[in-house]
Motif scaffolding. Structure first.
Motif, PDB file in Angstrom:
ATOM      1  N   PRO A 102      -7.309   1.517  -6.921  1.00  0.00           N
ATOM      2  CA  PRO A 102      -6.296   2.809  -6.999  1.00  0.00           C
ATOM      3  C   PRO A 102      -6.539   3.638  -5.924  1.00  0.00           C
ATOM      4  O   PRO A 102      -7.771   3.917  -5.208  1.00  0.00           O
ATOM      5  CB  PRO A 102      -6.713   3.590  -8.478  1.00  0.00           C
ATOM      6  CG  PRO A 102      -8.086   2.933  -8.663  1.00  0.00           C
ATOM      7  CD  PRO A 102      -8.312   1.691  -7.986  1.00  0.00           C
ATOM      8  N   CYS A 103      -5.377   4.312  -5.312  1.00  0.00           N
ATOM      9  CA  CYS A 103      -5.504   5.299  -4.341  1.00  0.00           C
ATOM     10  C   CYS A 103      -6.105   6.735  -4.697  1.00  0.00           C
ATOM     11  O   CYS A 103      -5.906   6.944  -5.983  1.00  0.00           O
ATOM     12  CB  CYS A 103      -4.036   5.641  -3.927  1.00  0.00           C
ATOM     13  SG  CYS A 103      -3.933   6.895  -2.884  1.00  0.00           S
ATOM     14  N   PRO A 104      -7.083   7.176  -4.095  1.00  0.00           N
ATOM     15  CA  PRO A 104      -7.817   8.200  -4.569  1.00  0.00           C
ATOM     16  C   PRO A 104      -6.947   9.524  -4.632  1.00  0.00           C
ATOM     17  O   PRO A 104      -7.141  10.502  -5.150  1.00  0.00           O
ATOM     18  CB  PRO A 104      -9.101   8.601  -3.512  1.00  0.00           C
ATOM     19  CG  PRO A 104      -8.528   7.689  -2.271  1.00  0.00           C
ATOM     20  CD  PRO A 104      -7.630   6.558  -2.752  1.00  0.00           C
ATOM     21  N   VAL A 105      -5.894   9.389  -3.817  1.00  0.00           N
ATOM     22  CA  VAL A 105      -4.857  10.552  -3.817  1.00  0.00           C
ATOM     23  C   VAL A 105      -3.972  10.350  -4.960  1.00  0.00           C
ATOM     24  O   VAL A 105      -3.672  11.215  -5.770  1.00  0.00           O
ATOM     25  CB  VAL A 105      -4.074  10.703  -2.576  1.00  0.00           C
ATOM     26  CG1 VAL A 105      -3.307  11.912  -2.438  1.00  0.00           C
ATOM     27  CG2 VAL A 105      -5.098  10.869  -1.434  1.00  0.00           C
ATOM     28  N   CYS A 106      -3.121   9.188  -5.064  1.00  0.00           N
ATOM     29  CA  CYS A 106      -1.838   9.336  -5.936  1.00  0.00           C
ATOM     30  C   CYS A 106      -2.244   8.039  -7.070  1.00  0.00           C
ATOM     31  O   CYS A 106      -1.330   8.157  -8.145  1.00  0.00           O
ATOM     32  CB  CYS A 106      -0.675   8.895  -5.233  1.00  0.00           C
ATOM     33  SG  CYS A 106      -0.702   7.217  -4.499  1.00  0.00           S
ATOM     34  N   GLY A 107      -3.301   7.322  -6.851  1.00  0.00           N
ATOM     35  CA  GLY A 107      -3.372   6.493  -8.007  1.00  0.00           C
ATOM     36  C   GLY A 107      -2.886   5.246  -7.739  1.00  0.00           C
ATOM     37  O   GLY A 107      -3.207   4.254  -8.763  1.00  0.00           O
ATOM     38  N   TYR A 115       0.598  -1.237  -0.085  1.00  0.00           N
ATOM     39  CA  TYR A 115      -0.048  -0.193   0.021  1.00  0.00           C
ATOM     40  C   TYR A 115       0.694   1.379   0.006  1.00  0.00           C
ATOM     41  O   TYR A 115       1.980   1.247   0.589  1.00  0.00           O
ATOM     42  CB  TYR A 115      -0.795  -0.107   1.178  1.00  0.00           C
ATOM     43  CG  TYR A 115       0.079  -0.428   2.546  1.00  0.00           C
ATOM     44  CD1 TYR A 115       0.596   0.616   3.072  1.00  0.00           C
ATOM     45  CD2 TYR A 115      -0.252  -1.647   2.817  1.00  0.00           C
ATOM     46  CE1 TYR A 115       1.309   0.268   4.440  1.00  0.00           C
ATOM     47  CE2 TYR A 115       0.310  -1.844   4.193  1.00  0.00           C
ATOM     48  CZ  TYR A 115       1.323  -0.797   4.687  1.00  0.00           C
ATOM     49  OH  TYR A 115       1.924  -1.247   5.984  1.00  0.00           O
ATOM     50  N   CYS A 116       0.142   2.453  -0.343  1.00  0.00           N
ATOM     51  CA  CYS A 116       0.864   3.824  -0.281  1.00  0.00           C
ATOM     52  C   CYS A 116       0.401   4.456   0.975  1.00  0.00           C
ATOM     53  O   CYS A 116      -0.434   3.747   1.646  1.00  0.00           O
ATOM     54  CB  CYS A 116       0.594   4.549  -1.667  1.00  0.00           C
ATOM     55  SG  CYS A 116      -1.261   5.012  -1.542  1.00  0.00           S
ATOM     56  N   LYS A 117       1.096   5.585   1.266  1.00  0.00           N
ATOM     57  CA  LYS A 117       0.838   6.155   2.764  1.00  0.00           C
ATOM     58  C   LYS A 117      -0.445   6.699   2.755  1.00  0.00           C
ATOM     59  O   LYS A 117      -1.081   6.651   3.805  1.00  0.00           O
ATOM     60  CB  LYS A 117       1.767   7.040   2.990  1.00  0.00           C
ATOM     61  CG  LYS A 117       1.850   8.367   1.968  1.00  0.00           C
ATOM     62  CD  LYS A 117       2.763   9.333   2.737  1.00  0.00           C
ATOM     63  CE  LYS A 117       2.620  10.816   2.367  1.00  0.00           C
ATOM     64  NZ  LYS A 117       3.108  11.228   0.969  1.00  0.00           N
ATOM     65  N   HIS A 118      -0.960   6.969   1.624  1.00  0.00           N
ATOM     66  CA  HIS A 118      -2.594   7.508   1.806  1.00  0.00           C
ATOM     67  C   HIS A 118      -3.396   6.335   2.098  1.00  0.00           C
ATOM     68  O   HIS A 118      -4.495   6.210   2.878  1.00  0.00           O
ATOM     69  CB  HIS A 118      -2.962   8.011   0.527  1.00  0.00           C
ATOM     70  CG  HIS A 118      -2.115   8.889   0.020  1.00  0.00           C
ATOM     71  ND1 HIS A 118      -1.172   8.813  -1.276  1.00  0.00           N
ATOM     72  CD2 HIS A 118      -1.366  10.057   0.226  1.00  0.00           C
ATOM     73  CE1 HIS A 118      -0.454   9.776  -1.561  1.00  0.00           C
ATOM     74  NE2 HIS A 118      -0.683  10.490  -0.625  1.00  0.00           N
ATOM     75  N   GLN A 119      -3.054   4.926   1.448  1.00  0.00           N
ATOM     76  CA  GLN A 119      -4.032   3.889   1.744  1.00  0.00           C
ATOM     77  C   GLN A 119      -4.193   3.552   3.146  1.00  0.00           C
ATOM     78  O   GLN A 119      -5.034   3.263   3.670  1.00  0.00           O
ATOM     79  CB  GLN A 119      -3.758   3.029   0.608  1.00  0.00           C
ATOM     80  CG  GLN A 119      -4.061   3.149  -0.751  1.00  0.00           C
ATOM     81  CD  GLN A 119      -3.649   2.130  -1.819  1.00  0.00           C
ATOM     82  OE1 GLN A 119      -2.347   1.804  -1.386  1.00  0.00           O
ATOM     83  NE2 GLN A 119      -4.034   2.279  -2.909  1.00  0.00           N
TER      84      GLN A 119
HETATM   85 ZN   LIG Z   1      -1.591   7.230  -2.583  1.00  0.00          ZN
END
Ligand SMILES: [Zn+2]
Ligand SMILES: [Zn+2]
Ligand SMILES: [Zn+2]
Length: 242
Positions: A204-209, A91-95
């Motif tokens: 997809p992450c709503p912030v960075c995709g 995951y990315c940090k937003h997720q």
């Molecule tokens: Zn993200």
């Protein structure tokens, strides 16, 4: 490749069935990647009295050695659970901030449904009639019902007790023809988002995709965590292996 930092600690003594034994953990940090693995009661022959590897729970419940307090032990185990393999995150940090890590562990009931015998027979009858027309050189004009049945798919998958879109065409059997169960429980992190909105894999992450699970992402370990780990008391005893 940067320089590897390695440290072996002896945070506690664990009670096992056979004896009270020392537990060790090896902390490795290289190129921003942290890895911690442990062993409870390592033996010279390569075996161990307790568990080895990701034995955080066993170590957490041990009795602190003289250089350690229980507070240190608990903090060490919290860091271990939170940051081990920080460079292999799906995951990315937003997720993470959005709670997808917890959501990815939620179990979903996945059920496979088959066409009912009646639905299958009606689809076959329509196909048979079409072929007969073809062979006799006649025009085949399907009835609305024949068109509907010819379009019913062989099977459908449903999630968390929802019904198939057209429940009248399907039936649920506990087992398939090979005796495998038609119900399974999967975690949301292993269900494709394309397959069902509950699925997180590939979402997809709503912030960075970034699509969850599409690669390994490094989650930076805070410097104070690294400093704390590498200032821990070095093991006074030398383990057979760790
Ligand atoms: Zn993200
Ligand atoms: Zn190891
Ligand atoms: Zn099967």
């Amino acid at each position: 490749m940067g320089k590897t930092m390695v440290k072996v600690v002896n945070p506690c003594v664990c009670s096992t069935y056979h004896a009270d034994v020392y537990a060790y953990a090896k902390i490795e940090y290289e190129d921003g990647g942290l890895s911690i693995c442990g062993v409870v009661g390592p033996k010279r022959n390569g075996d161990c009295t307790g568990s080895a590897g990701q034995c955080v729970d066993e170590i957490r419940n041990g009795k602190p050695t003289e250089d350690w307090t229980n507070e240190m032990l608990q903090k060490f185990c919290d860091i271990w659970e939170r940051w081990h393999l920080n460079d292999m995150r799906p995951y990315c940090k937003h997720q993470r901030e959005l709670g997808w890590v917890e959501q990815s562990q939620e179990k979903v009931k996945v059920m496979k449904w088959d066409r009912t015998k009646e639905t299958w027979e009606k689809a076959r009858a329509a196909e048979k009639r079409a072929v007969e027309c073809l062979k006799k050189g006649k025009t085949f004009v399907p009835t609305p019902e024949e068109t509907i049945y010819a379009n019913v798919s062989y099977g459908v998958t449903t999630y968390n007790d929802e019904l198939p879109e057209h429940p009248e065409f399907y039936e649920f059997k506990e087992r398939d023809c090979l005796g495998h169960s038609n119900v399974e429980y999967k975690t949301r992190g292993w269900i494709s988002h394309k397959e069902h909105p509950l699925g997180i894999l590939g979402k997809p992450c709503p912030v960075c995709g970034y699509e969850y699970g599409s690669s390994w992402i490094k989650e930076e370990v805070p410097q104070d965590v690294i400093d704390w780990l590498f200032s821990l008391p070095e093991s006074r005893t030398k383990p057979a292996w760790v």
